[in-house]
Design an enzyme around this catalytic site. Structure first.
Site, PDB file in Angstrom:
ATOM      1  N   GLY A 131      15.386  35.889  52.444  1.00  0.00           N
ATOM      2  CA  GLY A 131      16.434  36.461  53.730  1.00  0.00           C
ATOM      3  C   GLY A 131      16.050  37.993  55.175  1.00  0.00           C
ATOM      4  O   GLY A 131      17.081  38.727  55.763  1.00  0.00           O
ATOM      5  N   GLY A 133      13.543  37.227  56.857  1.00  0.00           N
ATOM      6  CA  GLY A 133      12.958  36.728  57.954  1.00  0.00           C
ATOM      7  C   GLY A 133      11.045  36.547  58.385  1.00  0.00           C
ATOM      8  O   GLY A 133      10.484  36.509  59.114  1.00  0.00           O
ATOM      9  N   ASP A 181       6.714  28.077  60.836  1.00  0.00           N
ATOM     10  CA  ASP A 181       6.369  28.752  59.080  1.00  0.00           C
ATOM     11  C   ASP A 181       5.862  27.610  57.945  1.00  0.00           C
ATOM     12  O   ASP A 181       5.364  28.327  57.267  1.00  0.00           O
ATOM     13  CB  ASP A 181       8.390  28.497  58.132  1.00  0.00           C
ATOM     14  CG  ASP A 181       8.493  30.117  59.421  1.00  0.00           C
ATOM     15  OD1 ASP A 181       8.484  30.273  60.268  1.00  0.00           O
ATOM     16  OD2 ASP A 181       9.705  29.384  59.465  1.00  0.00           O
TER      17      ASP A 181
HETATM   18  C1  GLA Z   1      12.053  30.804  62.739  1.00  0.00           C
HETATM   19  C2  GLA Z   1      11.880  29.091  62.529  1.00  0.00           C
HETATM   20  C3  GLA Z   1      10.540  28.923  62.977  1.00  0.00           C
HETATM   21  C4  GLA Z   1      10.754  29.805  64.728  1.00  0.00           C
HETATM   22  C5  GLA Z   1      11.108  30.902  64.773  1.00  0.00           C
HETATM   23  C6  GLA Z   1      11.318  31.140  65.938  1.00  0.00           C
HETATM   24  O1  GLA Z   1      11.490  31.410  61.629  1.00  0.00           O
HETATM   25  O2  GLA Z   1      12.100  28.753  61.166  1.00  0.00           O
HETATM   26  O3  GLA Z   1      10.480  27.948  63.259  1.00  0.00           O
HETATM   27  O4  GLA Z   1      11.270  29.110  65.027  1.00  0.00           O
HETATM   28  O5  GLA Z   1      12.229  30.950  63.920  1.00  0.00           O
HETATM   29  O6  GLA Z   1      10.085  31.623  66.518  1.00  0.00           O
END
Ligand code: GLA
Length: 392
Positions: A131, A133, A181
């Site tokens: 959580g 990011g 990601d």
């Molecule tokens: C999250 C999403 C990604 C991307 C980012 C912002 O991590 O999973 O796909 O959009 O936010 O850049």
């Protein structure tokens, strides 16, 4: 080797739960995005690198199972829970919820791609902060995917894996995220950042040897409570998509920095204009950052990182007071550049600093937090690690 203690936990968890050792261990990392935020679902450019922290899956086939009794069992060392699901739960999305959805989603997506997965048992351990990011969910998806493909010899080239993991997240779990990601978790290389064109999915591994340059990336987990993250994310995404439609282009990627003023002139809504300006300028900043890294001028990327933060704060409006405070304090303490990384509304900040100054910059952020009465942040430095791979 990636995740030594994590790998031991996954292997020990497997052996304890299933009374036999796993057939293998596979790891996939979380990620930090150096620059290029909310550009992926606009067909644009991103530049993430893999964290040294990873999720490890210990896996083995279910002994004695035949296709008629397809079942998958997953033990999580983190939550101390075991889940089990069968063919019915992977026949349609969202039948499994919680963390298990990321695992079931991968089995579902493989099946949808014509690659049915034999019954299996898995144990999962991770040191990717949850959580924060840093893509703990992509790390889980990628680790499970890599394990199942390898264990059962499924025919899925590495280049196709991020898209499949993204499908699991978009359609099975139900989160409308882009491709960054999963691409980072699957395809990154140690000591490199991954320059990804999210339209063509072409990649280039850009040398990012912080150690040789005497630099460090300090990651600050803002510890800000996540506020309406998924609704705001979906809202930003649809604003971008409808702006592209109004401008008559397939995606905002097709608006270049040179076209920007003309494009803004064709949009009435000031909020939409700001969203478009962020995406277009952010794509340009990624390209400039890549040029500087190719030339070995790492520290000079700092102002681009800081400009990216200002754009997320003022134009895309996805920052919160905690992350703005961390960025300001890091810059004040001498960071070359600093920005929020990831989807926004909390999560982490990264600061590019002289390696010798990392502790002092972290202290400055902690002091600024204390002055504002925020929950103390977590600060740690990271070096770019490898993408998903088999450990043993
Ligand atoms: C999250 C999403 C990604 C991307 C980012 C912002 O991590 O999973 O796909 O959009 O936010 O850049």
């Amino acid at each position: 080797m990636t995740g030594g203690p994590v790998a031991s936990r996954a292997a020990a968890g497997f052996t304890r739960r299933y009374a036999q050792p796993p057939a293998g261990l596979w790891a996939a990392p979380g990620r930090v995005n150096l620059i290029g935020e909310h550009t992926d679902y606009n067909d644009g450019f991103v530049l993430p690198f893999a964290l040294p922290q990873s999720t490890v899956v210990a896996a083995g086939p279910l002994p004695g199972a035949d296709a008629g009794e397809a079942r998958w069992t997953v033990w999580s060392e983190q939550s101390g829970e075991q889940i089990s699901f069968g063919a019915a739960e992977v026949a349609e999305p969202r039948r499994v919820t919680g963390w298990g959805a990321y695992v079931a989603g991968v089995v579902w997506a493989l099946r949808e791609a014509g690659l049915p997965v034999p019954p299996a048992r898995l144990a999962v351990a991770s040191d990717v902060p949850l959580g924060a990011g840093l893509s703990s969910s992509a790390a889980l998806e990628s680790a499970v995917l890599t394990a199942l493909v390898d264990l059962f010899g499924l025919d899925l080239p590495v280049t196709d894996r991020p898209r499949l993991a993204q499908r699991a997240e978009n359609h099975y779990v139900g989160a409308p995220t882009g491709i960054m990601d999963q691409s980072a978790s699957v395809r990154c290389r140690a000591e490199h950042a991954l320059f990804l064109d999210c339209r063509s999915l072409e990649t280039e591994h850009i040398p990012f040897d912080l150690g040789a340059a005497g630099l460090a990336v300090l990651v600050v987990d803002s510890r800000a409570p996540h506020r309406h993250v998924s609704g705001e994310y979906a809202d930003r995404r649809s604003a971008c998509e409808s702006a592209a439609e109004r401008l008559g282009v397939p995606a905002l990627r097709d608006v270049t920095a040179d076209d920007l003023d003309a494009a803004l002139g064709r949009l009435d809504d000031p909020v939409v204009r700001r969203r478009v300006r962020h995406v277009v300028t952010e794509n340009a900043r990624v390209l400039e950052t890549v040029d500087l890294l190719r030339a070995g001028r790492l520290a000079e990327t700092g102002p681009l990182l800081t400009a990216s933060h200002a754009s997320m704060r003022d134009d895309f409006e996805i920052t919160v007071p905690e992350v703005d405070t961390a960025v300001e304090a890091a810059l004040h303490a001498g960071a070359y550049g600093a920005r929020m990384t990831g989807g926004g509304f909390g999560g982490c900040v990264l600061a590019l600093v002289e390696a010798a100054a990392a502790d002092a910059v972290g202290d400055a952020v902690r002091t600024a937090y204390a002055e504002r009465g925020f929950t103390a942040p977590e600060c740690f430095t990271v070096l770019p690690g490898p993408g998903a791979h088999r450990l043993s």
